[in-house]
Scaffold this active site. Structure first.
Site, PDB file in Angstrom:
ATOM      1  N   GLN A  18       0.814  -1.219   0.000  1.00  0.00           N
ATOM      2  CA  GLN A  18       0.000   0.000   0.000  1.00  0.00           C
ATOM      3  C   GLN A  18       0.847   1.269   0.000  1.00  0.00           C
ATOM      4  O   GLN A  18       0.321   2.362  -0.199  1.00  0.00           O
ATOM      5  CB  GLN A  18      -0.941   0.020   1.212  1.00  0.00           C
ATOM      6  N   HIS A  55      -3.554  -8.445   1.623  1.00  0.00           N
ATOM      7  CA  HIS A  55      -2.852  -7.472   0.773  1.00  0.00           C
ATOM      8  C   HIS A  55      -1.545  -8.060   0.232  1.00  0.00           C
ATOM      9  O   HIS A  55      -1.143  -7.771  -0.900  1.00  0.00           O
ATOM     10  CB  HIS A  55      -2.515  -6.203   1.562  1.00  0.00           C
ATOM     11  N   HIS A  72      -7.003  -9.069   7.001  1.00  0.00           N
ATOM     12  CA  HIS A  72      -7.150  -8.078   5.926  1.00  0.00           C
ATOM     13  C   HIS A  72      -5.772  -7.698   5.357  1.00  0.00           C
ATOM     14  O   HIS A  72      -5.583  -7.668   4.140  1.00  0.00           O
ATOM     15  CB  HIS A  72      -7.871  -6.845   6.500  1.00  0.00           C
ATOM     16  N   CYS A 113     -10.560   0.257   3.815  1.00  0.00           N
ATOM     17  CA  CYS A 113      -9.162   0.095   3.412  1.00  0.00           C
ATOM     18  C   CYS A 113      -8.608   1.448   2.998  1.00  0.00           C
ATOM     19  O   CYS A 113      -9.264   2.173   2.249  1.00  0.00           O
ATOM     20  CB  CYS A 113      -9.087  -0.895   2.242  1.00  0.00           C
TER      21      CYS A 113
END
Ligand code: NI
Length: 170
Positions: A51, A136, A132, A90
């Site tokens: 991210q 990713h 979660h 998110c």
């Protein structure tokens, strides 16, 4: 501290599989420090390497009544039989929220920022964030876990500044 830019859906980088971390060195520690800072500024409770443009198997978490945590090369070794729904969001899909079914508790093994292995039994919000964030690292987003009709509905108003045609690989 270095400011990290968030990678926003539908940037295709979010679909890549992250690679195992081989060295927990100074550079990696400054990355996880900067990720924790970025997560706090964005008011998030979890953030994965991908991210912030780093395809490394690591993520950070900070849920209520917990301290910030760093998970390097994490793996979930046990999950509870009990599954429950909870609303997720998110930082890479700003403004989108949906209920996701997941096991309510997990046992995770990982290395911390000091290079020490640890095993953690997590439940509640921390268990959810761990699952979660681990998703990713495998290119999976929470919206992949919801029914097509629900996804269409929650994504209908999703707007971001990223034009997928012009996204460059990092
Ligand atoms: Ni996320």
């Amino acid at each position: 501290m270095k400011r990290l830019e968030l990678v926003i859906h539908p940037d295709v980088l979010l679909r890549d599989r992250s690679q195992k971390v081989t060295d927990i060195d100074e550079e990696l520690v400054s990355l996880t420090d900067a990720m924790i800072d970025t997560m706090h500024r964005a008011r998030g409770i979890g953030l994965a390497g991908v991210q912030v443009g780093r395809l490394a198997r690591l993520f950070v978490t900070h849920v209520d009544r917990d301290t910030p945590r760093v998970f390097i090369n994490p793996s979930i070794v046990e999950t509870s039989v009990d599954v429950g729904a909870y609303e997720e969001g998110c930082l890479s899909i700003p403004g989108v929220y949906a209920d996701v079914n997941r096991p309510l508790a997990v046992k995770v093994q990982a290395w911390n920022e000091k290079g020490r292995p640890f095993t953690l039994d997590a439940d509640g919000l921390l268990a959810r964030v761990i699952q979660h964030e681990l998703d990713h690292l495998n290119g999976v987003l929470f919206i992949d876990h919801i029914a097509d009709s629900v996804r269409e509905s929650v994504m209908a108003d999703y707007d971001c500044d990223v034009d997928p045609a012009t996204v460059s690989r990092r």
